[in-house]
Motif scaffolding. Sequence first.
Motif, mmCIF file in Angstrom:
data_model
loop_
_atom_site.group_PDB
_atom_site.id
_atom_site.type_symbol
_atom_site.label_atom_id
_atom_site.label_comp_id
_atom_site.label_asym_id
_atom_site.label_seq_id
_atom_site.Cartn_x
_atom_site.Cartn_y
_atom_site.Cartn_z
ATOM 1 N N ASN A 136 0.741 -1.167 0.124
ATOM 2 C CA ASN A 136 0.024 0.005 -0.113
ATOM 3 C C ASN A 136 0.878 1.283 -0.057
ATOM 4 O OD1 ASN A 136 -1.812 2.129 0.353
ATOM 5 N ND2 ASN A 136 -2.833 1.255 2.222
ATOM 6 N N ASN A 137 0.979 1.868 -1.093
ATOM 7 C CA ASN A 137 1.714 2.994 -1.423
ATOM 8 C C ASN A 137 2.972 3.008 -0.614
ATOM 9 O OD1 ASN A 137 -0.100 4.386 -3.161
ATOM 10 N ND2 ASN A 137 -1.429 5.139 -1.336
ATOM 11 N N GLY A 138 3.901 2.402 -0.614
ATOM 12 C CA GLY A 138 5.295 2.235 -0.322
ATOM 13 C C GLY A 138 5.307 1.377 0.875
ATOM 14 N N ILE A 139 4.235 0.714 1.359
ATOM 15 C CA ILE A 139 4.379 -0.012 2.781
ATOM 16 C C ILE A 139 4.261 -1.434 2.426
ATOM 17 C CG2 ILE A 139 3.530 -0.511 5.094
ATOM 18 C CD1 ILE A 139 5.046 2.367 4.863
ATOM 19 N N PHE A 140 4.931 -2.326 2.876
ATOM 20 C CA PHE A 140 4.867 -3.911 2.746
ATOM 21 C C PHE A 140 4.452 -4.366 4.016
ATOM 22 C CE2 PHE A 140 7.927 -2.828 -0.436
ATOM 23 C CZ PHE A 140 7.516 -3.567 -1.841
ATOM 24 N N LEU A 141 3.547 -5.631 3.701
ATOM 25 C CA LEU A 141 3.130 -6.451 4.910
ATOM 26 C C LEU A 141 3.384 -7.765 4.103
ATOM 27 C CD1 LEU A 141 2.041 -7.159 7.833
ATOM 28 C CD2 LEU A 141 -0.145 -7.570 6.396
ATOM 29 N N GLN A 142 4.305 -8.692 4.970
ATOM 30 C CA GLN A 142 4.365 -10.112 4.255
ATOM 31 C C GLN A 142 4.271 -11.048 5.286
ATOM 32 O OE1 GLN A 142 7.980 -10.685 2.090
ATOM 33 N NE2 GLN A 142 6.877 -12.019 0.704
ATOM 34 N N LEU A 143 3.525 -12.272 4.956
ATOM 35 C CA LEU A 143 3.532 -13.088 5.778
ATOM 36 C C LEU A 143 4.221 -14.669 4.796
ATOM 37 C CD1 LEU A 143 0.754 -15.292 7.587
ATOM 38 C CD2 LEU A 143 1.826 -16.356 5.546
ATOM 39 N N LEU A 144 5.240 -15.126 5.553
ATOM 40 C CA LEU A 144 6.094 -16.130 4.985
ATOM 41 C C LEU A 144 5.665 -17.614 5.798
ATOM 42 C CD1 LEU A 144 9.515 -14.461 4.897
ATOM 43 C CD2 LEU A 144 7.990 -14.755 3.053
ATOM 44 N N GLU A 145 5.491 -18.569 5.083
ATOM 45 C CA GLU A 145 5.198 -19.788 5.862
ATOM 46 C C GLU A 145 5.999 -20.817 5.162
ATOM 47 O OE1 GLU A 145 1.002 -19.799 5.868
ATOM 48 O OE2 GLU A 145 0.973 -20.222 3.496
ATOM 49 N N GLY A 146 6.506 -21.746 5.921
ATOM 50 C CA GLY A 146 7.218 -22.924 5.531
ATOM 51 C C GLY A 146 7.907 -23.758 6.707
ATOM 52 N N GLU A 147 9.203 -24.325 6.340
ATOM 53 C CA GLU A 147 9.873 -24.827 7.441
ATOM 54 C C GLU A 147 10.817 -23.563 8.113
ATOM 55 O OE1 GLU A 147 10.050 -28.004 8.522
ATOM 56 O OE2 GLU A 147 8.547 -28.415 7.013
ATOM 57 N N GLN A 148 10.937 -23.683 9.489
ATOM 58 C CA GLN A 148 11.342 -22.678 10.157
ATOM 59 C C GLN A 148 12.876 -22.080 9.712
ATOM 60 O OE1 GLN A 148 11.325 -23.116 14.377
ATOM 61 N NE2 GLN A 148 12.492 -21.274 14.667
ATOM 62 N N HIS A 149 13.879 -23.075 9.368
ATOM 63 C CA HIS A 149 14.795 -22.753 8.910
ATOM 64 C C HIS A 149 14.944 -21.882 7.590
ATOM 65 C CE1 HIS A 149 18.675 -23.289 6.530
ATOM 66 N NE2 HIS A 149 19.183 -22.887 7.630
ATOM 67 N N ASP A 150 14.041 -22.259 6.632
ATOM 68 C CA ASP A 150 13.854 -21.750 5.467
ATOM 69 C C ASP A 150 13.263 -20.292 5.427
ATOM 70 O OD1 ASP A 150 14.818 -24.187 4.086
ATOM 71 O OD2 ASP A 150 13.122 -24.805 3.914
ATOM 72 N N VAL A 151 12.373 -20.409 6.474
ATOM 73 C CA VAL A 151 11.688 -19.010 6.640
ATOM 74 C C VAL A 151 12.486 -18.156 7.150
ATOM 75 C CG1 VAL A 151 9.812 -17.876 7.968
ATOM 76 C CG2 VAL A 151 9.152 -19.976 6.853
ATOM 77 N N GLU A 152 13.386 -18.438 8.499
ATOM 78 C CA GLU A 152 14.272 -17.663 8.875
ATOM 79 C C GLU A 152 15.402 -17.213 8.058
ATOM 80 O OE1 GLU A 152 14.816 -19.719 12.324
ATOM 81 O OE2 GLU A 152 13.175 -18.475 13.446
ATOM 82 N N SER A 153 15.652 -18.068 7.074
ATOM 83 C CA SER A 153 16.850 -17.750 6.345
ATOM 84 C C SER A 153 16.449 -16.745 5.089
ATOM 85 C CB SER A 153 17.254 -19.143 5.112
ATOM 86 O OG SER A 153 18.259 -18.987 4.439
ATOM 87 N N LEU A 154 15.254 -16.879 4.768
ATOM 88 C CA LEU A 154 14.487 -16.014 3.779
ATOM 89 C C LEU A 154 14.352 -14.620 4.253
ATOM 90 C CD1 LEU A 154 13.343 -15.018 1.087
ATOM 91 C CD2 LEU A 154 11.202 -16.189 1.640
ATOM 92 N N TYR A 155 13.884 -14.618 5.511
ATOM 93 C CA TYR A 155 13.798 -13.358 6.194
ATOM 94 C C TYR A 155 15.136 -12.556 6.395
ATOM 95 C CZ TYR A 155 12.289 -9.909 9.770
ATOM 96 O OH TYR A 155 12.128 -8.611 10.546
#
Length: 135
Positions: free
Chosen positions: A42-61
Motif C-alpha cells: 500500500n503506497n510504499g508499505i509492505f506487509l508480508q507473511l512467510l510460511e514453511g519450514e522454520q529454517h527456510d523462513v528465517e533464512s529468507l527473512y
Amino acid sequence: MFELVYTSRASSMMTEIELEELRNEAIYFNSMQQITGLLLYNNGIFLQLLEGEQHDVESLYSRIKQDFRHYDVRQIYSRPIDQRSFSSWSMRFINVSPHLRQSSHNILLKDKLDLTEDWILPNTAKMLIKAFQHL
C-alpha cells in the motif's frame, strides 16, 4: 511448519512494473524453497507473511532484511503453525493502494488498509491476513 510476519517501507515508491518483478522473483524463489505466503503493498508499505519450514523462513527473512528495495523491516510476530494459510500460493501479492483496490477488498475496514502504521500491530496484521486468506 512456521510462519513469520513483517512490515517494511519501500526505499522509493515502486512502479507497477517493479512490483510485478518483485512478485515474480518471490514466486520463483519461494517455490524452490517450498515457502508460501502473502504480500500486501500500500503506497510504499509492505506487509508480508512467510510460511514453511522454520529454517527456510528465517533464512529468507534474513535475506529480505538485506534487500535494498526496502528499509525499516520490522518483524511483527513469528510462531509455529499446524498448517499453512496460503498453501496454494508461493506468494500471493495484492496491491491494496487506494487507487487499485478491488470491490472484494470492501470486506475489510477501510481504515485497516489505509492506516499502514497500524500494520505493525499483531492484531491488525492477523486480521488483514485472515481477510485476504479467504479472497
